[in-house]
Design an enzyme around this catalytic site. Structure first.
Site, PDB file in Angstrom:
ATOM      1  N   HIS A  75       9.031   1.068   3.457  1.00 47.42           N
ATOM      2  CA  HIS A  75      10.113   1.050   4.442  1.00 47.42           C
ATOM      3  C   HIS A  75      10.943  -0.206   4.195  1.00 47.42           C
ATOM      4  CE1 HIS A  75       7.535  -1.889   6.332  1.00 47.42           C
ATOM      5  NE2 HIS A  75       6.558  -1.005   6.427  1.00 47.42           N
ATOM      6  N   GLU A  76      11.933  -0.434   5.061  1.00 49.08           N
ATOM      7  CA  GLU A  76      12.848  -1.571   4.869  1.00 49.08           C
ATOM      8  C   GLU A  76      12.119  -2.923   4.849  1.00 49.08           C
ATOM      9  OE1 GLU A  76      16.221  -2.064   4.226  1.00 49.08           O
ATOM     10  OE2 GLU A  76      16.107   0.044   3.665  1.00 49.08           O
TER      11      GLU A  76
ATOM     12  N   SER B 203       4.161   1.110   7.965  1.00 47.72           N
ATOM     13  CA  SER B 203       3.841   2.429   7.412  1.00 47.72           C
ATOM     14  C   SER B 203       3.141   3.286   8.464  1.00 47.72           C
ATOM     15  CB  SER B 203       2.938   2.283   6.194  1.00 47.72           C
ATOM     16  OG  SER B 203       3.534   1.421   5.260  1.00 47.72           O
TER      17      SER B 203
ATOM     18  N   HIS C 166       9.151  -3.577   3.420  1.00 44.32           N
ATOM     19  CA  HIS C 166       8.734  -3.757   2.023  1.00 44.32           C
ATOM     20  C   HIS C 166       9.949  -4.068   1.142  1.00 44.32           C
ATOM     21  CE1 HIS C 166       5.510  -0.766   3.385  1.00 44.32           C
ATOM     22  NE2 HIS C 166       4.800  -1.812   3.009  1.00 44.32           N
TER      23      HIS C 166
ATOM     24  N   LYS D 159       4.950 -10.263   9.255  1.00 40.01           N
ATOM     25  CA  LYS D 159       4.432  -9.279  10.216  1.00 40.01           C
ATOM     26  C   LYS D 159       2.896  -9.295  10.204  1.00 40.01           C
ATOM     27  CE  LYS D 159       3.292  -4.893  11.050  1.00 40.01           C
ATOM     28  NZ  LYS D 159       2.601  -3.967  10.189  1.00 40.01           N
TER      29      LYS D 159
ATOM     30  N   MET E 213       0.842  -1.206   0.000  1.00 39.66           N
ATOM     31  CA  MET E 213       0.000   0.000   0.000  1.00 39.66           C
ATOM     32  C   MET E 213       0.875   1.254   0.000  1.00 39.66           C
ATOM     33  SD  MET E 213      -3.409  -0.893   2.096  1.00 39.66           S
ATOM     34  CE  MET E 213      -2.772  -0.671   3.738  1.00 39.66           C
TER      35      MET E 213
ATOM     36  N   GLN F  29      -2.945 -12.152   7.662  1.00 40.74           N
ATOM     37  CA  GLN F  29      -3.113 -11.811   6.246  1.00 40.74           C
ATOM     38  C   GLN F  29      -2.418 -12.856   5.365  1.00 40.74           C
ATOM     39  OE1 GLN F  29      -2.895  -7.706   4.530  1.00 40.74           O
ATOM     40  NE2 GLN F  29      -0.830  -8.321   4.006  1.00 40.74           N
TER      41      GLN F  29
HETATM   42  P1  AMP Z   1       1.407  -3.066   3.422  1.00 43.79           P
HETATM   43  O1  AMP Z   1       1.996  -1.981   2.562  1.00 43.79           O
HETATM   44  O2  AMP Z   1       1.299  -2.706   4.860  1.00 43.79           O
HETATM   45  O3  AMP Z   1       0.107  -3.599   2.840  1.00 43.79           O
HETATM   46  O4  AMP Z   1       2.432  -4.276   3.377  1.00 43.79           O
HETATM   47  C1  AMP Z   1       2.833  -4.851   2.159  1.00 43.79           C
HETATM   48  C2  AMP Z   1       3.615  -6.116   2.436  1.00 43.79           C
HETATM   49  O5  AMP Z   1       4.771  -5.811   3.210  1.00 43.79           O
HETATM   50  C3  AMP Z   1       2.805  -7.144   3.257  1.00 43.79           C
HETATM   51  O6  AMP Z   1       3.066  -8.448   2.759  1.00 43.79           O
HETATM   52  C4  AMP Z   1       3.369  -6.974   4.640  1.00 43.79           C
HETATM   53  O7  AMP Z   1       3.263  -8.132   5.441  1.00 43.79           O
HETATM   54  C5  AMP Z   1       4.822  -6.651   4.343  1.00 43.79           C
HETATM   55  N1  AMP Z   1       5.451  -5.962   5.481  1.00 43.79           N
HETATM   56  C6  AMP Z   1       4.968  -4.883   6.158  1.00 43.79           C
HETATM   57  N2  AMP Z   1       5.782  -4.569   7.189  1.00 43.79           N
HETATM   58  C7  AMP Z   1       6.791  -5.470   7.169  1.00 43.79           C
HETATM   59  C8  AMP Z   1       7.959  -5.690   7.985  1.00 43.79           C
HETATM   60  N3  AMP Z   1       8.233  -4.916   9.025  1.00 43.79           N
HETATM   61  N4  AMP Z   1       8.768  -6.713   7.677  1.00 43.79           N
HETATM   62  C9  AMP Z   1       8.502  -7.522   6.619  1.00 43.79           C
HETATM   63  N5  AMP Z   1       7.432  -7.372   5.805  1.00 43.79           N
HETATM   64  C10 AMP Z   1       6.584  -6.370   6.074  1.00 43.79           C
END
Ligand code: AMP
Length: 282
Positions: free
Chosen positions: A34-35, A187, A37, A150, A30, A154
């Site tokens: 950050h690191e 995020s 992603h 994390k 989304m 999901q």
């Molecule tokens: P999001 O943008 O929050 O929808 O996350 C996109 C993807 O990044 C999802 O598969 C999350 O599980 C993964 N993600 C988010 N935060 C982390 C993190 N700290 N470490 C590893 N993967 C992450």
């Protein structure tokens, strides 16, 4: 890096890549990268010829009182980060591109999986996630799908989606990337004030302590859970849940078993944070 807003165009481009025998890794996000992603992007780059990332803040997975409008959308910074990682395609559709007027189909996840843990507090959330990811997988096609552990529930829902809907997709779940004090990168961390940011480290600290105490058999599971809940409540503003469950079924467990996962969701100020740790007892 080609930025593609059109689903049809991305579908055509990736069919071309597969025609040239290229393997494809896909990282849905989304944005507000950050690191965490970027670790998924790097894992994809290591194993696949072509890496596709998507940035789409999916309105279907936000509840009416959640942060859909406020969700950060720093597109220029995200674009720079992905350029540096040398990905091949960035899919960046608008809401209208993915949900054109008149769209009527939604994916419905079994409540046994979608109404527990986070789903209990976010009704409709996992149906929204499953719907958008089903659409994204139909657009990207055969690929390896990179997810972060994390968002453990999901990942469990999406593994189920891939299996039950026969997507030709291999799901790769990667470890959580953390800040120096253990806070899982998210995020939403950018919503936290300095004082809240310090308290937010309690999620990891308490989960990690609980893990250690379970492994050292410092008491019954229910006793150790109650103790952990007390510590968490002292640090954060609201604990939605703190659970130890079976990593496969996500069903709560009452006795220590060989593989477990401890998960929590808390509010620190107005920010909802989640975290989990995997526990493997010998
Ligand atoms: P999001 O943008 O929050 O929808 O996350 C996109 C993807 O990044 C999802 O598969 C999350 O599980 C993964 N993600 C988010 N935060 C982390 C993190 N700290 N470490 C590893 N993967 C992450």
């Amino acid at each position: 890096m080609k930025i593609v807003p059109s689903p049809q165009k991305l579908q055509r481009l990736l069919e071309g890549e597969r025609g040239r025998r290229k393997t494809i890794g896909f990282v849905p996000t989304m944005g507000a990268l950050h690191e965490g992603h970027l670790s998924l992007v790097r894992a994809s780059r290591r194993l696949n010829d072509i890496t596709v990332a998507s940035i789409f803040v999916n309105p279907l997975q936000f509840g009416p009182r959640e942060d859909y409008q406020q969700y950060p959308r720093p597109f220029a910074a995200d674009k720079r980060l992905l350029l540096k990682e040398k990905i091949d395609y960035l899919f960046f559709p608008s809401v209208r591109d993915l949900y054109p007027p008149g769209n009527r189909i939604r994916v419905c996840v079994d409540p046994k999986l979608s109404r527990i843990l986070c789903g209990k507090y976010r009704p409709g959330h996992f149906d929204g996630v499953a719907t958008v990811v089903a659409k994204l997988l139909n657009i990207v096609g055969t690929c390896r799908l990179y997810l972060g552990s994390k968002d453990y529930q999901q990942a469990a829902v999406l593994k189920c989606l891939v299996k039950d809907m026969n997507f030709n997709v291999q799901v790769c779940v990667m470890p959580t990337v953390r800040e120096g004090d253990g806070l899982a990168m998210s995020s939403r961390n950018r919503y936290l004030s300095l004082e809240e940011r310090q308290r937010a480290a309690a999620l990891f600290r308490v989960l990690f302590e609980l893990k250690r105490q379970i492994l050292e058999r410092k008491g019954s599971l229910s006793f150790l859970k109650r103790q952990a809940l007390g510590k968490l409540r002292a640090a954060v503003d609201q604990v939605q849940y703190l659970e130890v469950v079976d990593p496969q079924t996500l069903a709560p467990i009452s006795q220590i078993q060989s593989k477990m996962i401890a998960l929590t969701a808390c509010f620190v100020g107005k920010t909802r944070l989640i975290d989990n740790v995997i526990i493997t007892a010998s």
